[in-house]
Write an enzyme that holds these catalytic residues in place. Structure first.
Site, PDB file in Angstrom:
ATOM      1  N   ASP A  16       0.849  -1.183   0.000  1.00 46.51           N
ATOM      2  CA  ASP A  16       0.000   0.000   0.000  1.00 46.51           C
ATOM      3  C   ASP A  16       0.890   1.241   0.000  1.00 46.51           C
ATOM      4  O   ASP A  16       2.075   1.181   0.353  1.00 46.51           O
ATOM      5  CB  ASP A  16      -0.897  -0.020   1.243  1.00 46.51           C
ATOM      6  CG  ASP A  16      -1.839   1.171   1.302  1.00 46.51           C
ATOM      7  OD1 ASP A  16      -2.574   1.395   0.324  1.00 46.51           O
ATOM      8  OD2 ASP A  16      -1.820   1.879   2.321  1.00 46.51           O
ATOM      9  N   ASP A  37      -0.127   5.235   0.858  1.00 47.67           N
ATOM     10  CA  ASP A  37      -0.256   6.179   1.970  1.00 47.67           C
ATOM     11  C   ASP A  37      -0.305   5.447   3.299  1.00 47.67           C
ATOM     12  O   ASP A  37      -1.152   4.574   3.505  1.00 47.67           O
ATOM     13  CB  ASP A  37      -1.520   7.033   1.792  1.00 47.67           C
ATOM     14  CG  ASP A  37      -1.179   8.503   1.603  1.00 47.67           C
ATOM     15  OD1 ASP A  37      -0.343   9.015   2.362  1.00 47.67           O
ATOM     16  OD2 ASP A  37      -1.737   9.131   0.692  1.00 47.67           O
TER      17      ASP A  37
END
Length: 338
Positions: A23, A25
């Site tokens: 992922d 952020d």
């Protein structure tokens, strides 16, 4: 089928798995800022043979833009190492629509590009009789855009959301995400959309197939998207505590949200992961630290400050109690630091 609890690895995860679905952020960066240890850890993980694909629920940006930001933060990446919710949304559209079908796109450039690349005709109005609405986040979306989506969905168009994240991180805090904007269309039409982004495992599956990976590992910071997607897709999931969800959230997690591995930050890719084991008097022990649940309350050992092995032991104790029909009282679970 992956384990319902934590997993063990006697080798560093970067050596035990052949692909990390990372992922963005809260894991690789925070907004436009670097996260401590992210660059060094990912570069070293690559050097040990772990391939990386960066998987994001952001559908507004082109993969080239995402790769450029990563590279500027000393995490070298190419566009083909990025999988966006826009690409997953376009793939979901292909499961029901023929090439050339008209799709009303409500979102940013990344979603428009992905829908066109999938062979669909992009239109801008419900008056163009679209058979589907593809909705993704863009910071400049306005009431008029949501109105067009509403008119089309109310007229029978298939509503497909790139993701349903209610919030997204910004430099000033958390702001409304695509899920909040999708919610406006749902409130106006009463029609629940299909969703392509996490926690649907669609993006993970596409990334794994594209890479030809045999042993993929999901790496994320949010239990309700990243790790829920790992569970629903039956992929091992690593939760790093540099973003949204906390160690306390891990301890209290429902089965469908639980990680398989827990670490303070991305340095845990370079480390083995011990497995908590049941000991005497109800204690669960992990690398010399221990936790147990007594009368519905979580107890931690007093051997020193909190750390990741305490978190692992607490997860094992709390999950065993919950799965046995005696869930832990949330009030007894403190904020844990790793």
């Amino acid at each position: 089928m992956t384990s319902a609890g934590l997993l063990a690895s006697d080798r560093p995860l970067a050596e035990a798995y052949d692909l990390a679905l990372v992922d963005l952020d809260g894991v690789a960066y925070r907004g436009h800022l670097p996260i401590e240890h992210a660059s060094d850890s990912l570069v070293e993980a690559r050097a040990r043979g772990l391939r990386l694909v960066f998987v994001t629920n952001n559908a507004s940006r082109e993969p080239e833009d995402v790769a450029g930001q990563l590279t500027e933060l000393d995490i070298p990446a190419s566009a083909d190492e990025v999988m966006t919710a826009a690409q997953a949304c376009a793939a979901l559209l292909r499961t029901r629509l023929e090439p050339g079908a008209r799709v009303l796109v409500v979102g940013g450039a990344g979603l428009i590009t992905a829908v066109r690349a999938a062979g669909f005709e992009v239109v801008a109005s419900a008056d163009d009789a679209p058979v589907a609405v593809a909705q993704g986040f863009a910071p400049d979306l306005a009431w008029a855009d949501l109105a067009e989506a509403t008119y089309a969905v109310a007229g029978g168009a298939w509503h497909v959301a790139s993701n349903r994240d209610l919030s997204l991180p910004t430099a000033r805090g958390y702001a409304p995400g695509n899920g909040a904007l999708v919610g406006a269309v749902v409130a106006a039409t009463g029609v629940e959309p299909s969703s392509a982004g996490k926690p649907s495992p669609t993006m993970y599956r596409l990334a794994v197939e594209r890479a030809g990976a045999k042993r993929p590992l999901v790496v994320g910071d949010r239990l309700d998207t990243d790790l829920a997607g790992a569970r629903s897709g039956d992929y091992p999931g690593l939760h790093v505590l540099t973003g949204v969800s906390s160690a306390r959230d891990d301890v209290l997690a429902e089965p469908g949200l639980r990680p398989h591995f827990v670490g303070a930050d991305l340095r845990v890719l370079l480390e083995p992961h011990p497995l908590p084991v049941a000991g005497a008097e109800g204690w669960w022990e992990c690398a010399g630290r221990a936790a147990r649940v007594t009368d519905g309350r979580l107890e931690l050992d007093r051997q020193g400050p909190a750390g990741i092995d305490v978190v692992r032991a607490a997860c094992a104790a709390a999950w065993a109690a919950a799965d046995g029909g005696a869930p832990v009282d949330p009030a007894s679970v403190p904020e844990l630091t790793a």
